[in-house]
Structure formats: structure tokens, C-alpha cells
Design a protein around this motif. Structure first.
Motif, PDB file in Angstrom:
ATOM      1  N   TYR A 116      52.479  95.345  65.726  1.00  0.00           N
ATOM      2  CA  TYR A 116      52.644  94.133  65.848  1.00  0.00           C
ATOM      3  C   TYR A 116      51.216  93.772  65.246  1.00  0.00           C
ATOM      4  O   TYR A 116      50.286  94.051  65.630  1.00  0.00           O
ATOM      5  N   PRO A 117      51.268  92.815  64.395  1.00  0.00           N
ATOM      6  CA  PRO A 117      50.131  92.587  63.390  1.00  0.00           C
ATOM      7  C   PRO A 117      49.038  91.627  64.337  1.00  0.00           C
ATOM      8  O   PRO A 117      49.548  91.162  65.217  1.00  0.00           O
ATOM      9  N   LYS A 120      48.143  79.632  55.317  1.00  0.00           N
ATOM     10  CA  LYS A 120      46.781  79.682  55.922  1.00  0.00           C
ATOM     11  C   LYS A 120      46.540  81.238  56.631  1.00  0.00           C
ATOM     12  O   LYS A 120      45.519  81.922  56.384  1.00  0.00           O
ATOM     13  N   PHE A 121      47.209  81.603  57.552  1.00  0.00           N
ATOM     14  CA  PHE A 121      47.302  82.930  58.288  1.00  0.00           C
ATOM     15  C   PHE A 121      48.235  83.809  57.722  1.00  0.00           C
ATOM     16  O   PHE A 121      48.768  84.655  58.393  1.00  0.00           O
ATOM     17  N   ASP A 128      57.106  83.413  63.427  1.00  0.00           N
ATOM     18  CA  ASP A 128      57.111  84.021  65.152  1.00  0.00           C
ATOM     19  C   ASP A 128      56.012  84.385  65.592  1.00  0.00           C
ATOM     20  O   ASP A 128      55.563  84.006  66.655  1.00  0.00           O
ATOM     21  N   PHE A 129      55.158  85.487  64.680  1.00  0.00           N
ATOM     22  CA  PHE A 129      54.227  85.953  65.318  1.00  0.00           C
ATOM     23  C   PHE A 129      52.933  84.954  65.429  1.00  0.00           C
ATOM     24  O   PHE A 129      52.150  84.737  66.312  1.00  0.00           O
ATOM     25  N   ILE A 130      52.819  83.863  64.488  1.00  0.00           N
ATOM     26  CA  ILE A 130      51.772  82.850  64.359  1.00  0.00           C
ATOM     27  C   ILE A 130      52.046  81.944  65.756  1.00  0.00           C
ATOM     28  O   ILE A 130      51.086  81.579  66.380  1.00  0.00           O
ATOM     29  N   LYS A 176      50.451  80.082  71.099  1.00  0.00           N
ATOM     30  CA  LYS A 176      50.874  80.044  72.417  1.00  0.00           C
ATOM     31  C   LYS A 176      49.819  80.864  73.555  1.00  0.00           C
ATOM     32  O   LYS A 176      49.523  80.580  74.571  1.00  0.00           O
ATOM     33  N   LYS A 177      49.595  82.140  73.021  1.00  0.00           N
ATOM     34  CA  LYS A 177      48.939  82.823  73.790  1.00  0.00           C
ATOM     35  C   LYS A 177      47.442  82.418  73.702  1.00  0.00           C
ATOM     36  O   LYS A 177      46.653  82.377  74.683  1.00  0.00           O
TER      37      LYS A 177
END
Length: 419
Positions: free
Chosen positions: A112-113, A296-297, A345-347, A352-353
Motif C-alpha cells: 500500500y503506497p 498534486k499527490f 481511491d488511495f488519496i 478520510k483517515k
């Protein structure tokens, strides 16, 4: 034992492990126990021969045949020790049995990045803000007048106040094809003025042929200029229409008594139409935010997840268009979209986290209360539905919360557009 982990990119790692002879044999003993259960040796039931006998008879062969299993088992133990969560299936890229009986190998794997979300205020997106022109309002009123029109049959077209039904047959196409019936309101702005002029003073059941297109083409290309076709028309119905006056009575009739003045009707019509435009703009704005955050990310997404997304998209496209293979340009676009979807999805999960943007029980309860009051339903039944697999409402609510938060942090540049 020597262990070295290399970072290929944000989502991929490579580990080199060198095991001494003693540790290699220890792992082989574990593999041997499992393999022995599969063997049948004369004089013993399947898998019941003593381990020492199995090792004496097949030890060397089993050892060489299971070097990859030894490496894989050691890899997973090392991941547990280091607390690394592995995505997908790791790939054994190098394996070397040393002269002293030790084992050296290399495995490439996905993780997971790690994404660092910060400086949201640096993100800029453009938001269109719509306003209605006088012409737009006039058109909306004309639409209402047309909806409340009266009609009477006629035999001749002598003005623009007609709806004419035409039977159209393309001469260049098979003559046996059933003619197409087309109702045409002569004042409709999408109708070609040249075609309207052609209809003037014509009578019911008149027939004519023309290459003039019925509708105005929004964009004309060289191909359009070179591909004119002739069609045959027959006038099968003529209706003279009368539009009501644009006054307060129009407002009352159209709204069935809910609106009493023409100005109130104009406002209601404009508000409804602008609401539609704003809904479309909300979707476009969210897409712009998504794209800006991916840019950006940016990071390299896990290939396994990208391939999974792409595979699903390919299947859907093949099914939709009933084809066995997709063109290369479409496959490239599928890959790009899949990479962006995985990145987002990861961003999104990291947002959220980091900012605690998951729905709280209080928010869900308040949402259920709102729905129950609006639709006169029991709140408990609404909650049960919200938590069921059939409902996607909580996902939508959480998405709203996420984008509301992002909008409160980033820079939104308004752009006025008059319609």
C-alpha cells in the motif's frame, strides 16, 4: 541472515534475502513434512512413512524441487516480522543455491503506497457560476406558452404558427423502407430556416423532394459538404397553433394555481433550470478536484490493482460493444483511467483517515431522521435500509462530506457564465 529491502517506487519493493545453510535446512524440514503427506511408499499407507525414510529416499529431489517454496515461506515470515502488508502475489525474480547449502533469493512485491496529504490550499480549481440572460428567460416563457397551446387542423401553411407532420423517405436508401414521420414546429430554432421557407404555402398531402437538411447542423465538416442526400417528403398533417398570452393567467394555469404572477413563474422556471445546470457543474467540479489532487499527490499505483480495474473495464466495454478485442488506443485509455481510479481511491482513503472524514453515527442518525420526516417513514426502517447492501446512500453522503471538506480547504476560482 542478510536482508535488504529496496524501494522501486511508492507501491513496489524488492527484497534480497540471504539464508545460511542451517536456516535453509530448517525451512526445508517444514516443507518436507507437507510433501511427505503426499507420497506413497511401499509398505506404508499414503503419507504415513517415517520422515527419516522419506528424506533418505527423496530428500535431495524434494529439496531442489521446493527451493522456491522455501524462499516464499521465508519471505512471508520476514513480512510478518517487519509488519509489511503485501498486495497481490509476490514474484520470485532470482534464486541461487550457494555451494555451502545456503539460499540467496530476490522477491519483488507490492505494498500500500504511503501518501502525504498536505498544503491543500495550494490546489486551485475553477467553478462555473451560471446566470440567466433575458433571452434565456424569454425562451423559457415561450416554452410554457407552447406547452399550453391550442391546436386546430389546417389545410395550408401560410405562417410560422404551425406544427407540420412530414413523412420522410431517403431517396438514396432502399425504397421499401418505411417512411419516417417527423413533427416539425416551424418556430423551433433548431429547424433550418431554408427548409421552413420551402414549406410556406404548401398544402396538406403535397409532396416534394429536396437536399436541404431539415435541422440546423451544429458543426459542419468537409465530409458533410460532400455528402448531401436528397429526401422525399409528404405533408401528412398540418395543425394551426395558438399560444396563450404571456401574463399572470399563464402563470396560474401552468402551475395549477401554485403561482399567481408571471414574474413569479419566470423566477421559478429560471431557478429550476439553473438548479439543473448547477447539478451538472457540481459533478464537473468534483471531477476537476479529483484530477487536481491526483496531479498534486501523484504516485505510482500498485500494478495489481490497476490491472484488476482495467480487466473489469475491458470486460464491460467488450460486452457493451459486442467485440472480442479492444483497439490499442482504447486499451491505453482504459489503463490511464484505471491508474487514476486506483490513485483516487488511495488519496480519498488517506483524506478520510487523516482528517477523520468517515460518517459518524450521529450524522447517519440525523440523515435517517431527515428522510423519515420527508417521506413519512419509520426512522428504524430507514436506518435498516441505509445499512443494507442495496442502499448506496451512505456512500453518497460520505462522498458529500469528503468534497465539502476539500472545498473548504482549496482555492475555488469562480467563472461567470451567462446562459
Amino acid at each position: 541472515m542478510n536482508t535488504e529491502i529496496q524501494h522501486i517506487n511508492e507501491s513496489e519493493r524488492k527484497i534480497n534475502i540471504e539464508m545460511p545453510q542451517e536456516e535453509t535446512q530448517k525451512y526445508f524440514e517444514e516443507v518436507l513434512k507437507k510433501e511427505a503427506k503426499k507420497l506413497t511408499i511401499p509398505g506404508f499407507r499414503k503419507g504415513k512413512a517415517p520422515l527419516s525414510l522419506v528424506k533418505k529416499m527423496y530428500g535431495d529431489a524434494l529439496f531442489y524441487d521446493n527451493l522456491d517454496k522455501i524462499a516464499q515461506n521465508k519471505f512471508w515470515d520476514e513480512m510478518d516480522i517487519q509488519g509489511i502488508e503485501v498486495l497481490g502475489v509476490p514474484k520470485l525474480t532470482d534464486l541461487d543455491l550457494k555451494e555451502d547449502g545456503g539460499l540467496k533469493f530476490e522477491i519483488q512485491f507490492e505494498v500500500y503506497p504511503e501518501i502525504k496529504i498536505d498544503n491543500l490550499e495550494e490546489i486551485e480549481v475553477e467553478k462555473v457560476e451560471y446566470e440567466a440572460s433575458e433571452k434565456f428567460v424569454e425562451n423559457m416563457v415561450e416554452f410554457v406558452r407552447f406547452e399550453l397551446r391550442t391546436e386546430e387542423p389546417a389545410d395550408k401553411i401560410d405562417s410560422m404558427e404551425y406544427i407540420v407532420t412530414l413523412e420522410k423517405t431517403d431517396i438514396d436508401v432502399n425504397e421499401s423502407k418505411t417512411p419516417e414521420k417527423i413533427p416539425v414546429y416551424l418556430k423551433n430554432s433548431s429547424v433550418n430556416p431554408e427548409f421552413v421557407n420551402l414549406l410556406m404555402n404548401k398544402n396538406l398531402n403535397d409532396e416534394f423532394e429536396t437536399s436541404i437538411p431539415l435541422a440546423i447542423k451544429k458543426e459542419e465538416t468537409e465530409n458533410d459538404e460532400n455528402q448531401t442526400s436528397t429526401s422525399r417528403y409528404r405533408i401528412v398533417e398540418i395543425k394551426k397553433i395558438t399560444l396563450p398570452e404571456a401574463n399572470d393567467e399563464l402563470a396560474v394555469n401552468y402551475s395549477k394555481g401554485k403561482i399567481s404572477t408571471l414574474e413569479e413563474l419566470k423566477k421559478a422556471l429560471v431557478d429550476a433550470e439553473l438548479s439543473y445546470y448547477e447539478k451538472q457543474e457540481t459533478d464537473q467540479l468534483r471531477n476537476a478536484i479529483r484530477d487536481a489532487m491526483i496531479k498534486k499527490f501523484s504516485f505510482t499505483p500498485p500494478p495489481t490493482l490497476v490491472e484488476r480495474y482495467a480487466s473489469l473495464m475491458e470486460k464491460e466495454l467488450k460486452k457493451k460493444y459486442k467485440i472480442n478485442e479492444l483497439p490499442m488506443n482504447i486499451l491505453s485509455e482504459v489503463k490511464r483511467i484505471s491508474e487514476d481510479n486506483v490513485k483516487w481511491d488511495f488519496i480519498r482513503n488517506e483524506l478520510k483517515k487523516k482528517f477523520n472524514l468517515s460518517l459518524t453515527e450521529e450524522e447517519i442518525d440525523a440523515y435517517a431522521q431527515k428522510i423519515s420526516e420527508k417521506n413519512n417513514l419509520e426512522k428504524e426502517k430507514v436506518l435498516n435500509y441505509l445499512y443494507s447492501d442495496k442502499s448506496g446512500l451512505l456512500n453518497e453522503l460520505e462522498e458529500d462530506k469528503l468534497f465539502d471538506f476539500i472545498l473548504s480547504k482549496i482555492k475555488v476560482i469562480p467563472k461567470k457564465v451567462t446562459i
